[in-house]
Design an enzyme around this catalytic site. Structure first.
Site, short mmCIF file in Angstrom:
data_model
loop_
_atom_site.label_atom_id
_atom_site.label_comp_id
_atom_site.label_asym_id
_atom_site.label_seq_id
_atom_site.Cartn_x
_atom_site.Cartn_y
_atom_site.Cartn_z
N CYS A 1 -2.30 9.31 2.48
CA CYS A 1 -2.08 8.75 1.15
C CYS A 1 -3.29 9.03 0.25
O CYS A 1 -3.16 9.01 -0.97
CB CYS A 1 -1.80 7.26 1.23
SG CYS A 1 -3.08 6.38 2.11
N GLU B 1 0.89 -1.17 0.00
CA GLU B 1 0.00 0.00 0.00
C GLU B 1 0.91 1.21 0.00
O GLU B 1 1.48 1.56 1.04
CB GLU B 1 -0.90 -0.01 1.24
CG GLU B 1 -1.83 -1.21 1.33
CD GLU B 1 -2.93 -1.21 0.28
OE1 GLU B 1 -3.10 -0.20 -0.45
OE2 GLU B 1 -3.62 -2.23 0.16
P1 NAP Z 1 8.19 5.26 4.69
O1 NAP Z 1 9.32 6.16 4.93
O2 NAP Z 1 8.17 4.46 3.46
O3 NAP Z 1 8.06 4.32 5.99
C1 NAP Z 1 7.09 3.32 6.14
C2 NAP Z 1 7.62 2.20 7.01
O4 NAP Z 1 8.77 1.64 6.40
C3 NAP Z 1 8.03 2.63 8.42
O5 NAP Z 1 7.79 1.56 9.32
C4 NAP Z 1 9.51 2.85 8.25
O6 NAP Z 1 10.16 2.75 9.48
C5 NAP Z 1 9.83 1.69 7.32
N1 NAP Z 1 11.10 1.85 6.60
C6 NAP Z 1 11.76 2.99 6.31
N2 NAP Z 1 12.93 2.70 5.69
C7 NAP Z 1 12.99 1.36 5.59
C8 NAP Z 1 13.97 0.46 5.07
N3 NAP Z 1 15.09 0.87 4.49
N4 NAP Z 1 13.72 -0.86 5.15
C9 NAP Z 1 12.60 -1.30 5.72
N5 NAP Z 1 11.63 -0.50 6.25
C10 NAP Z 1 11.82 0.82 6.17
O7 NAP Z 1 6.80 6.04 4.69
P2 NAP Z 1 6.29 7.06 5.73
O8 NAP Z 1 6.99 8.36 5.49
O9 NAP Z 1 6.30 6.49 7.10
O10 NAP Z 1 4.75 7.18 5.29
C11 NAP Z 1 4.31 8.02 4.29
C12 NAP Z 1 4.08 7.24 3.00
O11 NAP Z 1 3.17 6.18 3.24
C13 NAP Z 1 3.41 8.11 1.95
O12 NAP Z 1 4.01 7.87 0.71
C14 NAP Z 1 1.97 7.62 1.94
O13 NAP Z 1 1.29 7.83 0.74
C15 NAP Z 1 2.16 6.17 2.24
N6 NAP Z 1 0.92 5.59 2.79
C16 NAP Z 1 0.20 4.76 1.98
C17 NAP Z 1 -0.98 4.22 2.46
C18 NAP Z 1 -1.78 3.28 1.60
O14 NAP Z 1 -2.61 2.56 2.16
N7 NAP Z 1 -1.57 3.23 0.30
C19 NAP Z 1 -1.43 4.52 3.74
C20 NAP Z 1 -0.67 5.37 4.54
C21 NAP Z 1 0.52 5.91 4.04
P3 NAP Z 1 10.72 4.06 10.24
O15 NAP Z 1 9.57 5.03 10.33
O16 NAP Z 1 11.12 3.51 11.55
O17 NAP Z 1 11.84 4.59 9.40
#
Ligand code: NAP
Length: 496
Positions: free
Chosen positions: A303, A269
């Protein structure tokens, strides 16, 4: 990892809670509260003030593997329960969440920053997935097929896949976990969860409640720590059969690549970049009111947040004026004062808003309201409206993930739909028109997993949530969300 022998000193937040044990500063592995064996913690802070709320253990790769060991060991027992036994535990978990609604909302607002009303709404939304899947767990998972072979009986079974790794973001710290975990657990899987390090307390509170609900140890493990340290071993582990990720498209691609060697089932997602299209025949008052919700819910960090507004030329100026006026009237402040807009999550988010505004203005956009940081504090940004934004502006191509709206005019239906589709994202599209044929045509043409017509709120546990293109793969919610955590087995029995 070491079992917790001491409690971290609870912060002022604990004193606000009716049940202070819900503010849990430990990871949860195999039913135990777990601290870091090296004593290393990650600080958790309140984005409204920048002050520390507390800390969580920064666990190591071996802890991540220990969590998979626990989940694997628990799988046999959990998947072997009768569906109604699993359902009863999930139901109890749901009830405990509902009872703890106010405390869970306070925890969420403190660590995530979202206004209290939105936090309460998220707790309801999060709990609704557990309720839905507690019921879905009991539905038949065997299908009889009319045999295509002589003397044979044909059946299709859905069996739980095994251990599921669930990786979730900070913008919906509770619902993104329950939407995955309830589906996985209902299907008979056990899980290891990595919550965002920015919002871990919503996750550890869920673990406390799961335990109280009678969830056996090892079924729902919450592993805190640096994401790459925890998640990378899960992608390599053959025992992890499903990886379900919610977050940015960039990290989604990385996990997709890392999971290739073990050929995991993936649910992704990812990012959105929603178009909001208003035709001249729409109810303009309704379109403006829905546009405010579509842009500014979760302070724009959603999102499903509308990024690009395409308005048919005859109503363009009227829409711009009314939308900018309504935007300027939004209140901004710390989440615990329950404003319309709270702080953003971090400095990166503030920098992105600034760069999108500056870039658009440099390319000819008009700033109608807002445009800069807000006096409430370093992580606050003014709700902002830009008009006449050209297609080559960054904000028309990238997810802004904040309270900045980009408006532009269009002349024909064909033009509006092709500009809306001209993106690598495909999560949700918003459409405002009162022409029934156009509603049908446009809903067909829009390359998005969800199309919202004349309204903004479309989500809920019974619907399949997910995107086209690089907004992801697989679906969450609905029966489909549970099937993502199952394997299909075809059995053909000769009865001669
Ligand atoms: P993110 O930076 O991609 O982080 C999401 C998750 O991945 C967090 O648990 C993060 O942990 C982890 N993560 C980060 N770097 C990683 C790595 N190298 N290896 C493994 N895991 C890793 O996203 P975010 O900034 O938290 O959230 C915003 C994004 O989520 C936006 O793009 C939004 O559109 C998307 N989103 C999509 C949906 C949907 O249902 N389509 C819903 C909500 C949000 P840490 O935080 O501990 O770094």
């Amino acid at each position: 990892m070491s079992n917790s022998s001491h409690k971290h000193q609870p912060s002022g937040l604990a004193s606000l809670l009716a049940d202070p044990e819900l503010l849990c500063e430990f990871a949860h592995i195999n039913g135990q509260a777990v601290a870091s064996s090296t004593g290393t913690d990650l600080a958790v802070s309140d984005p409204a003030t920048g002050t520390a709320i507390g800390a969580i253990p920064s666990l190591e790769a071996e802890d991540a593997i220990a969590a998979v060991d626990a989940a694997e060991a628990a799988f046999e027992q959990w998947s072997g329960l009768l569906p109604q036994e699993r359902a009863a535990i999930l139901r109890r978990w749901f009830e405990l969440m509902v009872d703890a609604r106010e405390d869970l909302a306070q925890i969420m607002t403190a660590e995530q920053g979202k206004p209290l009303s939105e936090a309460r709404g998220e707790i309801d939304y999060a709990a609704s997935f557990i309720e839905f899947y507690s019921e879905e767990a009991k539905r038949p998972n065997i299908e009889s097929v009319t045999s295509h072979l002589p003397d044979a009986e044909v059946e299709i079974w859905r069996e739980p896949s095994g251990v599921a790794a669930l990786i979730t973001p900070w913008n919906f710290p509770s619902a993104m976990i329950t939407r995955k975990a309830a589906a996985a657990l209902a299907a008979g899987c056990t899980c290891v969860v990595h919550p965002s390090s920015e919002t871990p307390y919503s996750a550890t509170a869920l673990a406390v409640l799961a335990s109280r609900a009678g969830m056996p140890g090892g079924c729902f493990n919450v592993v805190t720590g640096k994401a790459s340290t925890i998640v990378e071993p899960w992608t390599r582990d053959t025992r992890v059969r499903v990886l379900s990720f919610t977050g940015s498209t960039e990290i989604g691609r990385l996990l997709y690549r890392q999971s290739a060697d073990t050929v995991k089932r993936l649910v992704m997602e990812l990012g959105g970049h929603a178009p909001f299209i208003v035709f001249a025949d729409a109810d303009l008052d309704q379109a403006v009111a829905e546009a405010i919700k579509a842009k500014f819910a979760t302070s724009g960090q959603d999102c499903l947040g509308a990024n690009r507004f395409y308005i048919e030329r005859p109503v363009y100026e009227a829409f711009c004026t009314r939308f900018a006026r309504a935007t300027a009237a939004l209140s901004v402040g710390p989440g615990n004062t329950d404003p319309d807009i709270g702080p953003l999550m971090n400095e990166r988010a503030i920098a992105k808003q600034k760069s999108h505004v500056e870039d658009a203005v440099a390319k000819g956009a008009r700033l109608l309201t807002g445009g800069g940081g807000h006096a409430a504090g370093p992580l606050f940004f003014e709700p902002t409206v830009l008009a006449d934004v050209p297609d080559n502006a960054l904000i028309m191509k990238e997810e802004t993930f904040g309270p900045v709206a980009a408006l532009c005019a269009f002349d024909t239906e064909e033009e509006a739909l092709s500009r809306a589709n001209a993106t690598e994202y495909g999560l949700v599209a918003y459409l405002h028109t009162n022409n029934p044929r156009r509603i049908y045509r446009a809903s067909r043409r829009l390359q998005f997993g969800m199309v919202a017509v004349n309204r903004t709120k479309v989500t809920g546990a019974p619907i399949p949530f997910g995107g086209y293109k690089q907004s992801g793969m697989g679906r969450e919610g609905a029966r489909l969300g549970m099937e993502e955590f199952t394997e299909v087995k075809y059995v053909c029995r000769d009865w001669r």
